[in-house]
Design an enzyme around this catalytic site. Structure first.
Site, short mmCIF file in Angstrom:
data_model
loop_
_atom_site.label_atom_id
_atom_site.label_comp_id
_atom_site.label_asym_id
_atom_site.label_seq_id
_atom_site.Cartn_x
_atom_site.Cartn_y
_atom_site.Cartn_z
N ASP A 14 0.92 -1.23 -0.07
CA ASP A 14 -0.21 -0.07 0.03
C ASP A 14 0.99 1.06 0.00
O ASP A 14 1.82 1.26 0.23
CB ASP A 14 -0.74 0.03 1.23
CG ASP A 14 -2.05 -0.96 1.11
OD1 ASP A 14 -2.32 -1.70 0.45
OD2 ASP A 14 -2.86 -0.99 2.05
N HIS A 169 3.85 -1.94 3.04
CA HIS A 169 3.85 -0.82 2.50
C HIS A 169 5.27 -0.45 1.75
O HIS A 169 6.27 -0.47 2.43
CB HIS A 169 3.64 0.45 3.75
CG HIS A 169 2.54 0.42 4.36
ND1 HIS A 169 2.11 -0.59 5.14
CD2 HIS A 169 1.41 1.05 4.15
CE1 HIS A 169 1.01 -0.38 5.62
NE2 HIS A 169 0.51 0.46 5.08
ZN LIG Z 1 -2.69 3.24 3.07
#
Ligand SMILES: [Zn+2]
Length: 233
Positions: A14, A169
């Site tokens: 993400d 991430h």
């Molecule tokens: Zn996010």
């Protein structure tokens, strides 16, 4: 004595793309022959200095998906329906033909919690109209908070459930320096003791710590309830 782990993990990334991180993550995925989905921010795609969409150079099956434009506030806390629409639709337009074929969407969690703050009725309407699929999660090792220790947390989370949809991430936190993936099962040698638990033994073997099926793609959540974790039907 040796054993193996066969973990069922759906891997997602993400908040990118980030020029200093995303290409390196793609290198690792390509090397392992693993498909994944990058939930990107529209504002980053639109930045001329940003990294190209991960789908621009892709292991087959890897796609870019929608993670809102600004990533600034959970959609369930935004009262302005026009703003909610823009967060979703403008990002989908920025992803354009590089979008995952299922038009996946992941709401901003504001720290990773799943709850009613993720979506508003206006957001659900947009997702339905755009025929998008909401992908939630059931494991967040909080790599952005603990760039060194997240891998052990992730492994524990994967071991605690039969299937894991893991959120990492591709951000410049240093966390992705610990991303090492083997497409073969994590092999454990319980040399210290035959009584060593599978879990603790594999923690020590964290350098090669999960097996992700190349055939696994992110499942969907046809039901919009934010309390249900996405799992393919
Ligand atoms: Zn996010």
């Amino acid at each position: 004595m040796s054993g193996g782990l066969d973990l069922d993990v759906t891997l997602t990334f993400d908040n990118g793309p980030e020029p200093a991180v995303t290409p390196r993550v793609l290198d690792i995925l390509e090397g392992a022959g693993i498909k994944t989905t990058f939930f990107v921010l529209g504002s980053k795609l639109a930045d001329p200095g940003a990294a190209p969409s991960p789908s621009a150079r892709t292991p087959r099956g890897t796609g870019s998906a929608n993670h809102t434009w600004t990533h600034s506030q959970p959609l369930g806390r935004i009262g302005d329906a026009a703003r909610v629409l823009a967060e979703i639709v403008d990002t989908e337009s920025a992803i354009d033909e590089l979008a995952h074929p299922d038009h996946l969407f992941r709401p901003f969690g504001g720290g990773g919690e799943i709850g009613r703050h993720l979506l508003s009725p206006a957001a659900v309407d947009v997702l339905r109209k755009e025929k998008m699929t909401c992908v939630l999660w059931n494991a967040i090792p909080r790599d952005w908070e603990d760039p060194r220790g997240w891998a052990e947390v992730a492994l524990a989370q994967c071991l605690d459930q039969p299937w894991t949809l893991l959120v990492l991430h591709d951000l410049p936190t240093g966390a992705m320096g610990r991303l090492k993936i083997s497409s073969t099962a994590c092999s454990i040698t319980a040399g210290a003791s035959a009584r060593t638990s599978r879990r603790s033994a594999c923690r020590s073997a964290a350098a090669r710590w999960w097996r992700t099926s190349p055939a696994t793609s992110p499942p969907d959540a046809r039901d919009w309830s934010p309390t249900r974790c996405a799992r393919g039907s």
